[in-house]
Design a protein around this motif. Structure first.
Motif, PDB file in Angstrom:
ATOM      1  N   GLN A 140       0.855  -1.173   0.000  1.00  0.00           N
ATOM      2  CA  GLN A 140       0.000   0.000   0.000  1.00  0.00           C
ATOM      3  C   GLN A 140       0.900   1.234   0.000  1.00  0.00           C
ATOM      4  OE1 GLN A 140      -2.646   0.120   3.337  1.00  0.00           O
ATOM      5  NE2 GLN A 140      -3.998   1.668   2.410  1.00  0.00           N
ATOM      6  N   MET A 141       0.419   2.329  -0.599  1.00  0.00           N
ATOM      7  CA  MET A 141       1.205   3.557  -0.536  1.00  0.00           C
ATOM      8  C   MET A 141       1.222   4.072   0.899  1.00  0.00           C
ATOM      9  SD  MET A 141       0.961   5.809  -3.991  1.00  0.00           S
ATOM     10  CE  MET A 141      -0.718   6.356  -3.820  1.00  0.00           C
ATOM     11  N   SER A 142       2.399   4.594   1.264  1.00  0.00           N
ATOM     12  CA  SER A 142       2.576   5.063   2.634  1.00  0.00           C
ATOM     13  C   SER A 142       3.188   6.453   2.607  1.00  0.00           C
ATOM     14  CB  SER A 142       3.490   4.095   3.397  1.00  0.00           C
ATOM     15  OG  SER A 142       3.781   4.584   4.692  1.00  0.00           O
ATOM     16  N   PRO A 143       2.621   7.411   3.385  1.00  0.00           N
ATOM     17  CA  PRO A 143       3.134   8.790   3.348  1.00  0.00           C
ATOM     18  C   PRO A 143       4.514   8.908   3.970  1.00  0.00           C
ATOM     19  CG  PRO A 143       1.447   8.567   5.032  1.00  0.00           C
ATOM     20  CD  PRO A 143       1.453   7.279   4.282  1.00  0.00           C
ATOM     21  N   ILE A 144       5.301   9.820   3.374  1.00  0.00           N
ATOM     22  CA  ILE A 144       6.611  10.159   3.934  1.00  0.00           C
ATOM     23  C   ILE A 144       6.380  11.215   5.011  1.00  0.00           C
ATOM     24  CG2 ILE A 144       8.852  11.192   3.406  1.00  0.00           C
ATOM     25  CD1 ILE A 144       8.485   9.999   0.560  1.00  0.00           C
ATOM     26  N   ASP A 145       6.951  10.965   6.236  1.00  0.00           N
ATOM     27  CA  ASP A 145       6.622  11.861   7.345  1.00  0.00           C
ATOM     28  C   ASP A 145       7.445  13.146   7.279  1.00  0.00           C
ATOM     29  OD1 ASP A 145       9.154  11.447   8.496  1.00  0.00           O
ATOM     30  OD2 ASP A 145       8.441   9.881   9.839  1.00  0.00           O
TER      31      ASP A 145
END
Length: 550
Positions: free
Chosen positions: A256-261
């Protein structure tokens, strides 16, 4: 027609290399036409003329109607060429599928300068060996002649003998594909998939959109215990804060796509193949690729050493990473803002130019008018009976001889008006057979008028400032200045040459009547718009000529 097979013959002395012969420029030539139907068994071959085994013409293709023709070049002191002499017997041969076919005509043909011969007599053909497989690219296509060797060449799978896809029906599907209707990826080689980088099942390797894109927001990873955790610690992604990280195998997402913090860190759970979830994703040992999607761009991560999938593994990435951008932009090479690095078309393409269809330099491709439109009067030239030297001042996009002349003539048709139209090399067009079918802007052509004396006006449209490169020896050049232009031979030519002067470039400049200009003495001192002139180049430098219209 009579066919026979020979393996050796006194006249079978040509080699395939002879068909690369390019004749010198000379106005001493003879046109020979083989009428429609006479060469039906050799369609697609190349006809050539010889004297005593030496080429005396350029090769010419045999038309689909079995007609062909060539310009036989004669000996001429100005070109220092020792080719055909008056009375020499001319032999003809055809090269097809790597095979040389000799032609014997009864009666034989002899050379006569500036003659036009229509061959309608009985012909016989002899040949050597060649490919006999009709499926081969180099099959001769000759029925009735037998071949023996094994030189057949076959196309690669899914393509024809020219390397073009047999089936290439790719269709544009939105902004995620190129603007072309065919991509030269054969249908059988296409990789179907989702070409939208912002959808869950985006396949970076896909060549054709198949309608399978799935909305990322509705995607839920399958329930499985077969996964691997990959963490990219801060601040590796400091330049991509706000983007999303995704993993893939062979172009197919496996996370799944995961946001860069906000600290520039990112991580994904890579999902493996599992019978329990019925999912066919990552397998042990497969290389995992990573991408960041941000602001309409796809950022590829080249991780060294590469990361491979291992069930239940936890990897804290400590490796060298190279970032490369695959983004949106203009993917059309015709546009002023063509972006060589763009992968996805964003509809931004534009081209500056003249958008007024009434202008002589109208560009139908241009999208933005840049105030460059120019308007000139068409050149009109009165023809005479017999030989004329006419300059072509029309476009390169619509330059068919028959179409242009029919539109340019004030009366009559090209077929009824002209016996023959020849270029400086002697290659010709006639109603019986045509070696050449198009005009070159700026070149001149010898045209023999057999009926009527119409005027010629190339007005579709007239293009000023045509540039044409000179060759050593004879050239036939059109004077392309309009009626308002400087037409002094010396001053207009001095201005038109890209380098050098008229005196040190040309030995002589002649009109159709033989009246000439030279640095020693000049019978003529001015050009006539639309006429062409024989120009003999003596300079070692070979400049271009572009007459400036005013």
């Amino acid at each position: 027609m009579i066919f026979s097979v020979i393996l050796a013959s006194p006249i079978f002395s040509q080699s395939v290399d002879d068909w690369d012969f390019y004749p010198p420029t000379s106005d001493n030539n003879m046109s020979v036409v083989f009428l429609a139907g006479s060469l039906n068994d050799f369609i697609g071959g190349q006809l050539m003329a010889f004297i005593d085994g030496v080429p005396v013409s350029q090769s010419s293709a045999i038309n689909q109607d079995g007609a062909s023709g060539i310009a036989v070049i004669g000996a001429f002191h100005s070109c220092e060429c020792d080719l055909a002499y008056t009375g020499d017997q001319i032999y003809f041969a055809i090269l097809i599928g790597g095979i040389i076919i000799n032609i014997e005509s009864i009666p034989s043909v002899t050379y006569v300068p500036n003659d036009l011969i229509m061959i309608s007599t009985e012909l016989s053909f002899t040949s050597g060996t060649g490919c006999s497989d009709e499926m081969a690219c180099n099959y001769s296509g000759v029925t009735g002649v037998e071949f023996y060797n094994n030189t057949c060449e076959f196309p690669i799978e899914y393509r024809d003998c020219d390397g073009v896809c047999i089936n290439d029906t790719w269709e544009t599907q939105g902004v995620y594909n190129s603007v072309s209707s065919a991509d030269n990826v054969c249908d059988d080689d296409e990789v179907l998939g989702c070409t939208n980088p912002f959808e869950y099942n985006f396949n970076i390797l896909a060549t054709e959109f198949d309608g399978s894109c799935m909305d990322l927001t509705s995607f839920t990873p399958p329930s499985t215990e077969n996964n691997m955790s990959v963490i990219f610690p801060s601040p590796l992604f400091a330049d991509y804060i706000g983007g999303n990280l995704v993993a893939s195998v062979d172009g197919v997402p496996v996370s799944q796509m995961s946001p860069i913090d906000e600290n520039g860190a990112g991580g994904v759970a890579v999902i493996g193949t599992d019978n329990l979830c019925g999912c066919d994703l990552a397998d042990n040992g497969e290389q995992i690729d990573f991408h960041i999607l941000i602001n309409g761009e796809v950022i590829n991560l080249d991780v060294e050493p590469a990361i491979t999938y291992s069930k239940d593994d936890f990897i804290l990435v400590d490796a060298n990473i190279t970032f490369s951008v695959l983004g949106y932009g203009c993917t059309s090479s015709w546009a002023d803002n063509y972006d060589l690095d763009a992968v996805f078309e964003d509809g931004s393409c534009f081209k500056n130019g003249c958008t007024d269809s009434e202008a002589t330099n109208y560009d139908p491709i241009s999208t933005i008018d840049d105030n460059s439109c120019i308007y000139f009067l068409p050149i009109s030239l009165q023809l005479s009976s017999g030989w004329n030297m006419v300059g072509y001042t029309g476009t390169v996009e619509n330059n068919g001889i028959a179409n242009q002349m029919n539109a340019a003539l004030s009366s009559g048709s090209v077929e009824s008006t002209f016996q023959v139209i020849k270029n400086v090399s002697g290659a010709f067009w006639s109603s019986a057979f045509a070696q050449i079918n198009t005009f070159n802007p700026g070149e001149g052509y010898m045209m023999y008028v057999i009926e009527g004396t119409p005027s010629v006006t190339f007005a579709d449209p007239y293009i000023p400032g045509i540039s044409i490169d000179l060759n050593s020896g004879w050239n036939m050049i059109a004077f392309t200045g309009d009626e308002n232009s400087n037409n002094s031979i010396q001053s207009s030519m001095d201005a038109a040459l890209s380098e050098g002067t008229t005196e040190n470039t040309f030995q002589v400049i002649k009109n159709v009547s033989g009246a000439f200009w030279s640095s020693a003495f000049a019978q003529i001192s001015t050009f006539t718009p639309g006429e062409a002139y024989m120009m003999y180049v003596i300079s070692e430098a070979l400049p271009s000529v572009s007459f400036v219209s005013e």
